[in-house]
Design a protein around this motif. Structure first.
Motif, mmCIF file in Angstrom:
data_model
loop_
_atom_site.group_PDB
_atom_site.id
_atom_site.type_symbol
_atom_site.label_atom_id
_atom_site.label_comp_id
_atom_site.label_asym_id
_atom_site.label_seq_id
_atom_site.Cartn_x
_atom_site.Cartn_y
_atom_site.Cartn_z
ATOM 1 N N GLU A 49 -17.911 43.165 -25.985
ATOM 2 C CA GLU A 49 -17.019 42.882 -27.119
ATOM 3 C C GLU A 49 -15.828 42.041 -26.684
ATOM 4 O OE1 GLU A 49 -17.534 43.293 -30.342
ATOM 5 O OE2 GLU A 49 -19.525 43.983 -29.717
ATOM 6 N N GLU A 50 -15.343 42.271 -25.474
ATOM 7 C CA GLU A 50 -14.222 41.479 -24.962
ATOM 8 C C GLU A 50 -14.657 40.040 -24.711
ATOM 9 O OE1 GLU A 50 -10.600 42.742 -22.137
ATOM 10 O OE2 GLU A 50 -12.531 42.691 -21.110
ATOM 11 N N VAL A 51 -15.842 39.861 -24.151
ATOM 12 C CA VAL A 51 -16.364 38.517 -23.929
ATOM 13 C C VAL A 51 -16.539 37.781 -25.258
ATOM 14 C CG1 VAL A 51 -18.327 37.180 -23.082
ATOM 15 C CG2 VAL A 51 -17.492 39.135 -21.761
ATOM 16 N N LYS A 52 -17.033 38.487 -26.268
ATOM 17 C CA LYS A 52 -17.160 37.872 -27.595
ATOM 18 C C LYS A 52 -15.803 37.426 -28.130
ATOM 19 C CE LYS A 52 -21.246 40.477 -29.152
ATOM 20 N NZ LYS A 52 -21.746 41.446 -30.149
ATOM 21 N N GLU A 53 -14.796 38.269 -27.964
ATOM 22 C CA GLU A 53 -13.450 37.949 -28.449
ATOM 23 C C GLU A 53 -12.904 36.710 -27.749
ATOM 24 O OE1 GLU A 53 -8.958 39.855 -28.087
ATOM 25 O OE2 GLU A 53 -10.689 41.177 -27.901
ATOM 26 N N PHE A 54 -13.023 36.661 -26.422
ATOM 27 C CA PHE A 54 -12.507 35.515 -25.658
ATOM 28 C C PHE A 54 -13.259 34.238 -26.022
ATOM 29 C CE2 PHE A 54 -11.185 38.388 -21.821
ATOM 30 C CZ PHE A 54 -10.231 38.989 -22.613
ATOM 31 N N THR A 55 -14.564 34.353 -26.186
ATOM 32 C CA THR A 55 -15.382 33.192 -26.533
ATOM 33 C C THR A 55 -14.989 32.638 -27.894
ATOM 34 O OG1 THR A 55 -17.240 34.094 -25.254
ATOM 35 C CG2 THR A 55 -17.749 32.386 -26.862
ATOM 36 N N THR A 56 -14.786 33.511 -28.852
ATOM 37 C CA THR A 56 -14.398 33.085 -30.197
ATOM 38 C C THR A 56 -13.041 32.398 -30.186
ATOM 39 O OG1 THR A 56 -15.667 34.902 -31.178
ATOM 40 C CG2 THR A 56 -14.014 33.857 -32.573
ATOM 41 N N GLU A 57 -12.127 32.887 -29.357
ATOM 42 C CA GLU A 57 -10.807 32.249 -29.249
ATOM 43 C C GLU A 57 -10.935 30.805 -28.760
ATOM 44 O OE1 GLU A 57 -8.227 36.308 -28.215
ATOM 45 O OE2 GLU A 57 -8.610 34.814 -26.653
ATOM 46 N N MET A 58 -11.759 30.581 -27.755
ATOM 47 C CA MET A 58 -11.934 29.218 -27.241
ATOM 48 C C MET A 58 -12.616 28.315 -28.264
ATOM 49 S SD MET A 58 -12.884 29.565 -23.185
ATOM 50 C CE MET A 58 -14.174 30.814 -23.328
ATOM 51 N N VAL A 59 -13.640 28.830 -28.909
ATOM 52 C CA VAL A 59 -14.368 28.014 -29.878
ATOM 53 C C VAL A 59 -13.483 27.672 -31.077
ATOM 54 C CG1 VAL A 59 -16.403 27.852 -31.356
ATOM 55 C CG2 VAL A 59 -16.559 29.029 -29.154
ATOM 56 N N SER A 60 -12.633 28.589 -31.481
ATOM 57 C CA SER A 60 -11.719 28.326 -32.600
ATOM 58 C C SER A 60 -10.771 27.173 -32.263
ATOM 59 C CB SER A 60 -10.922 29.585 -32.936
ATOM 60 O OG SER A 60 -11.781 30.611 -33.423
ATOM 61 N N LYS A 61 -10.283 27.143 -31.031
ATOM 62 C CA LYS A 61 -9.415 26.039 -30.598
ATOM 63 C C LYS A 61 -10.161 24.709 -30.665
ATOM 64 C CE LYS A 61 -5.433 27.907 -29.206
ATOM 65 N NZ LYS A 61 -4.091 27.469 -29.672
ATOM 66 N N LEU A 62 -11.389 24.717 -30.173
ATOM 67 C CA LEU A 62 -12.170 23.486 -30.188
ATOM 68 C C LEU A 62 -12.537 23.057 -31.608
ATOM 69 C CD1 LEU A 62 -14.509 24.131 -27.133
ATOM 70 C CD2 LEU A 62 -12.712 22.406 -27.295
ATOM 71 N N SER A 63 -12.800 24.038 -32.462
ATOM 72 C CA SER A 63 -13.095 23.723 -33.858
ATOM 73 C C SER A 63 -11.903 23.024 -34.509
ATOM 74 C CB SER A 63 -13.442 25.007 -34.615
ATOM 75 O OG SER A 63 -13.725 24.733 -35.968
ATOM 76 N N ASP A 64 -10.712 23.507 -34.202
ATOM 77 C CA ASP A 64 -9.494 22.877 -34.730
ATOM 78 C C ASP A 64 -9.319 21.455 -34.212
ATOM 79 O OD1 ASP A 64 -8.931 25.194 -36.105
ATOM 80 O OD2 ASP A 64 -7.470 25.932 -34.647
ATOM 81 N N MET A 65 -9.888 21.172 -33.043
ATOM 82 C CA MET A 65 -9.791 19.829 -32.455
ATOM 83 C C MET A 65 -10.855 18.886 -33.001
ATOM 84 S SD MET A 65 -9.076 20.751 -28.435
ATOM 85 C CE MET A 65 -7.808 21.934 -27.939
#
Length: 266
Positions: A49-65
């Protein structure tokens, strides 16, 4: 999604640079934005669950870019978060497990395949599932290699110490009859010279990074997202951790002088 938009690549740290290296070789015209979560690396021992959370945080940043495609270059994140990320975001998402598994099945004459990975990847059983999706007769020998990622992240992958750790870690495979070995973590190609030295002669070593970029190229063509340019694009790198240490690994592994490396807060 525009064809000139960048491709996002994420990893728990520096391991995904092996994917970047292959991208620069095969698809140099494609702009890349890379995020390495060096501050929280390694992901292998962490709860799913922690890995999922960290992964989603990175992907959200890239999505914004404004990326047009995502490569999850971390095997651990691919194993536990790939389906969730695909459900949450509109762009194509490529993981590193299925391409590596497919290449190993194709390359193994005996059908006996060793998988070297982090504890998280090995415990997930993701490679066994992927391999058996291509061949139900294959025999898989998984081996967790928890010391490999810290060696790479600390920049010690050229050292004699690295060779000693690799030799010790691979001992459980000494009497196993396999003829293909998957580097089931994108950090591991940086240790490939040591790994090859301590595996039996004739074993085919499969880099999931190389196989993944082949899939990326095919998807770009299929979805008409390939950038039509003869000019190479300059990759941009972000690290959640110590930028100068990360820059040294980028320079060494990718042979780039003065790479654009920035700090990012997730």
């Amino acid at each position: 999604m525009e064809v000139d938009s960048p491709i996002g690549i994420i990893d728990s740290g520096a391991g995904g640079l092996t994917v970047v290296k292959e991208m620069l070789r095969r698809l140099p015209q494609e702009p890349i934005i890379y995020i390495g979560d060096n501050a929280r690396c390694p992901y292998g021992p962490r709860p799913a669950e922690e890995v999922k959370e960290f992964t989603t945080e990175m992907v959200s940043k890239l999505s914004d870019m404004g990326i047009k495609m995502l490569i999850i270059a971390c095997n651990t994140a691919t194993a536990v978060a790939l389906d969730d990320i695909r459900a949450q975001f509109p762009f194509p998402v490529v993981g590193v497990i299925v391409p590596g598994a497919r290449a190993a099945v194709q390359g193994s004459r005996l059908g006996n395949i060793a998988v070297l990975g982090t504890a998280g990847t090995i415990n997930s059983g993701a490679y066994e599932d992927a391999i058996r999706g291509f061949s139900t007769n294959s025999v898989v020998y998984p081996l967790a290699c928890p010391e490999f990622v810290p060696i790479v992240e600390s920049g010690q992958y050229h050292t004699e110490y690295a060779s000693e750790v690799v030799e010790r870690t691979l001992l459980p495979l000494a009497d196993v009859p396999f003829d293909a070995a998957i580097l089931g973590c994108t950090h591991y190609p940086l240790l490939q010279e040591h790994i090859a030295k301590h595996l039996p002669a004739g074993v085919q070593i499969i880099s999931s990074a190389v196989e993944t970029v082949r899939d990326v190229e095919a998807i770009l063509q299929e979805k008409q997202l390939a950038r039509q340019s003869n000019q190479p694009a300059e990759p941009v790198f972000y690290s959640t951790g110590e930028v100068d240490a990360f820059r040294l690994i980028v320079e060494d592994w990718l042979s780039i002088d003065g790479p654009d490396v920035r700090h990012i807060v997730l």
